[in-house]
Design a protein around this motif. Structure first.
Motif, mmCIF file in Angstrom:
data_model
loop_
_atom_site.group_PDB
_atom_site.id
_atom_site.type_symbol
_atom_site.label_atom_id
_atom_site.label_comp_id
_atom_site.label_asym_id
_atom_site.label_seq_id
_atom_site.Cartn_x
_atom_site.Cartn_y
_atom_site.Cartn_z
ATOM 1 N N GLY A 214 0.854 -1.190 0.000
ATOM 2 C CA GLY A 214 0.000 0.000 0.000
ATOM 3 C C GLY A 214 0.888 1.238 0.000
ATOM 4 O O GLY A 214 2.088 1.149 -0.287
ATOM 5 N N GLU A 215 0.300 2.350 0.367
ATOM 6 C CA GLU A 215 1.028 3.625 0.310
ATOM 7 C C GLU A 215 2.323 3.583 1.147
ATOM 8 O O GLU A 215 3.384 4.006 0.680
ATOM 9 C CB GLU A 215 0.101 4.740 0.802
ATOM 10 N N LYS A 216 2.225 3.052 2.363
ATOM 11 C CA LYS A 216 3.389 3.013 3.257
ATOM 12 C C LYS A 216 4.534 2.231 2.613
ATOM 13 O O LYS A 216 5.692 2.655 2.645
ATOM 14 C CB LYS A 216 2.947 2.336 4.574
ATOM 15 N N GLU A 217 4.207 1.103 1.994
ATOM 16 C CA GLU A 217 5.242 0.258 1.393
ATOM 17 C C GLU A 217 5.801 0.914 0.119
ATOM 18 O O GLU A 217 7.006 0.867 -0.132
ATOM 19 C CB GLU A 217 4.672 -1.137 1.067
ATOM 20 N N VAL A 235 -3.886 -7.948 -3.183
ATOM 21 C CA VAL A 235 -2.608 -7.923 -2.450
ATOM 22 C C VAL A 235 -1.915 -6.578 -2.664
ATOM 23 O O VAL A 235 -1.133 -6.127 -1.838
ATOM 24 C CB VAL A 235 -1.666 -9.121 -2.795
ATOM 25 N N LEU A 236 -2.243 -5.931 -3.787
ATOM 26 C CA LEU A 236 -1.730 -4.579 -4.046
ATOM 27 C C LEU A 236 -2.873 -3.576 -3.886
ATOM 28 O O LEU A 236 -3.972 -3.802 -4.422
ATOM 29 C CB LEU A 236 -1.192 -4.501 -5.497
ATOM 30 N N ASP A 237 -2.616 -2.492 -3.172
ATOM 31 C CA ASP A 237 -3.604 -1.413 -3.087
ATOM 32 C C ASP A 237 -3.495 -0.617 -4.393
ATOM 33 O O ASP A 237 -2.571 0.185 -4.585
ATOM 34 C CB ASP A 237 -3.296 -0.540 -1.861
ATOM 35 N N GLU A 238 -4.416 -0.864 -5.315
ATOM 36 C CA GLU A 238 -4.320 -0.267 -6.658
ATOM 37 C C GLU A 238 -4.481 1.253 -6.621
ATOM 38 O O GLU A 238 -3.901 1.961 -7.444
ATOM 39 C CB GLU A 238 -5.380 -0.892 -7.577
ATOM 40 N N LYS A 239 -5.264 1.749 -5.645
ATOM 41 C CA LYS A 239 -5.456 3.215 -5.572
ATOM 42 C C LYS A 239 -4.139 3.888 -5.176
ATOM 43 O O LYS A 239 -3.773 4.937 -5.718
ATOM 44 C CB LYS A 239 -6.575 3.569 -4.591
#
Ligand SMILES: NC(=O)c1ccc[n+]([C@@H]2O[C@H](COP(=O)([O-])OP(=O)(O)OC[C@H]3O[C@@H](n4cnc5c(N)ncnc54)[C@H](O)[C@@H]3O)[C@@H](O)[C@H]2O)c1
Ligand SMILES: O=C(O)[C@H](O)COP(=O)(O)O
Length: 311
Positions: A214-217, A235-239
């Protein structure tokens, strides 16, 4: 015995099923939820791929169901808990389609580095964009693999031909021999994020891996990173990925799987409009070779299980 196949199954595998269980009544047709519920009233064995969601509702509408065969790897489309409660055996085909997925991942990375899709679209539309489309080589880059199972190991083997430094992260510890065999180095999640030029997600989707990136990663990643998700939507935050594609931190994104499949909402219109986003419609396992292996393997496993039940 009634066997229903609700998603496409390889022809050779279908033939094998007919030969090995000659007395079974076999139907093969895709039914959506309501029709499938009706169909399942007298089905003993259900065979699916990822398109059919075998929910609790479907399982509860299947009084005779004994076996669910998943012609593929991921079981996230099957309510395993509901199946367990009803003592229904769930079978899948570990490893049989992994090489095809690994080849697609490499294809996507090279497509992004060399602008293949973008150049092809441009030229077909009459543009000779030679100057604009200078690319990068895969050779010499640091390739991070998150989830080192069947796909991950196949990917590492292919990468030995591309002269990459290959890092892996998995919740299971690899021995020094295993790391040597695949020419990889196991590192922490954070180190993989910080050091990789390319990150491929190859872990299952479950309650622990939802938005594992996500954003943090993404913020921890190198500038100009490539991310490939050929594992599972979610598994991936697409946004978050869209945000960092737009601000230029992410160099390219390759997606074979989506949080919404098929991906029809407006969000995907925006994501797909970016030239450095390469997408395929969940075809990681869709090769003739993989489908033959997967199909034969699931039939072998089902026949073995049916024979046990019959004894
Ligand atoms: N795109 C496609 O068509 C396609 C085809 C096959 C598989 N897949 C998907 O790819 C994924 C990997 O497939 P596979 O055959 O390699 O499965 P696999 O079970 O062999 O490998 C998954 C690996 O991920 C590891 N893992 C689990 N949780 C983790 C976590 N939180 N962090 C890091 N690692 C973790 C496991 O220990 C395992 O080594 C699955 O989600 C599968 O459904 C997609
Ligand atoms: O988990 C898998 O095996 C893949 O996602 C393949 O799914 P498919 O059989 O629906 O192509």
């Amino acid at each position: 015995m009634k066997i229903h196949i609700n998603d496409p199954l390889d022809e050779i595998a279908l033939q094998k099923l007919k030969e090995e269980l000659p007395n079974a009544t076999i139907t093969s047709e895709h039914f959506d939820k309501d029709k499938l519920k009706e169909k399942m009233k007298d089905v003993d064995v259900l065979i699916v791929r990822s398109a059919t969601k075998v929910t609790k509702e479907i399982i509860d509408s299947s009084p005779k169901l004994k076996i669910i065969g998943r012609a593929g790897m991921g079981l996230d489309n099957i309510d395993l808990e509901a199946a367990k409660v009803k003592n229904i055996k769930v079978l899948n085909t570990p490893g049989q389609n992994a090489l095809s997925v690994a080849e697609l991942v490499i294809g996507m990375v090279i497509d992004i580095y060399r602008n293949i899709t973008r150049a092809s679209i441009g030229l077909k539309e009459g543009r000779w964009e030679k100057k604009e489309l200078e690319g990068l080589e895969l050779s010499g880059k640091t390739f991070g693999i998150i989830g080192f199972g069947y796909v991950g190991t196949n990917l590492a083997k292919l990468l030995t031909g591309f002269n990459t430094t290959t890092l892996v992260y998995d919740i299971i510890n690899l021995t020094a021999e295993e790391q040597n065999k695949y020419k990889v180095k196991q590192v922490s999640f954070e180190d993989l994020l910080k050091q990789s030029d390319i990150i491929s997600l190859n872990l299952p989707k479950n309650e622990k891996t939802f938005h594992v990136i996500g954003e943090k990663e993404i913020k921890l990643m190198k500038d100009n990173v490539i991310i490939i998700n050929a594992a599972r939507g979610g598994v991936l935050d697409e946004k978050a990925a869209l945000k960092y594609l737009k601000d230029g931190k992410i160099f390219g994104l390759g997606l074979d799987v989506f949080e919404e499949e098929p991906p029809v909402s407006d969000f995907y219109k925006e994501l797909f409009s970016l030239p450095n986003v390469v997408v395929t419609p969940h075809i990681g396992a869709s090769t003739k070779e993989a489908q033959e292996r997967v199909g034969i393997n699931i039939i072998d496993r089902i026949v073995e299980e049916v024979n046990k039940i019959m004894i």
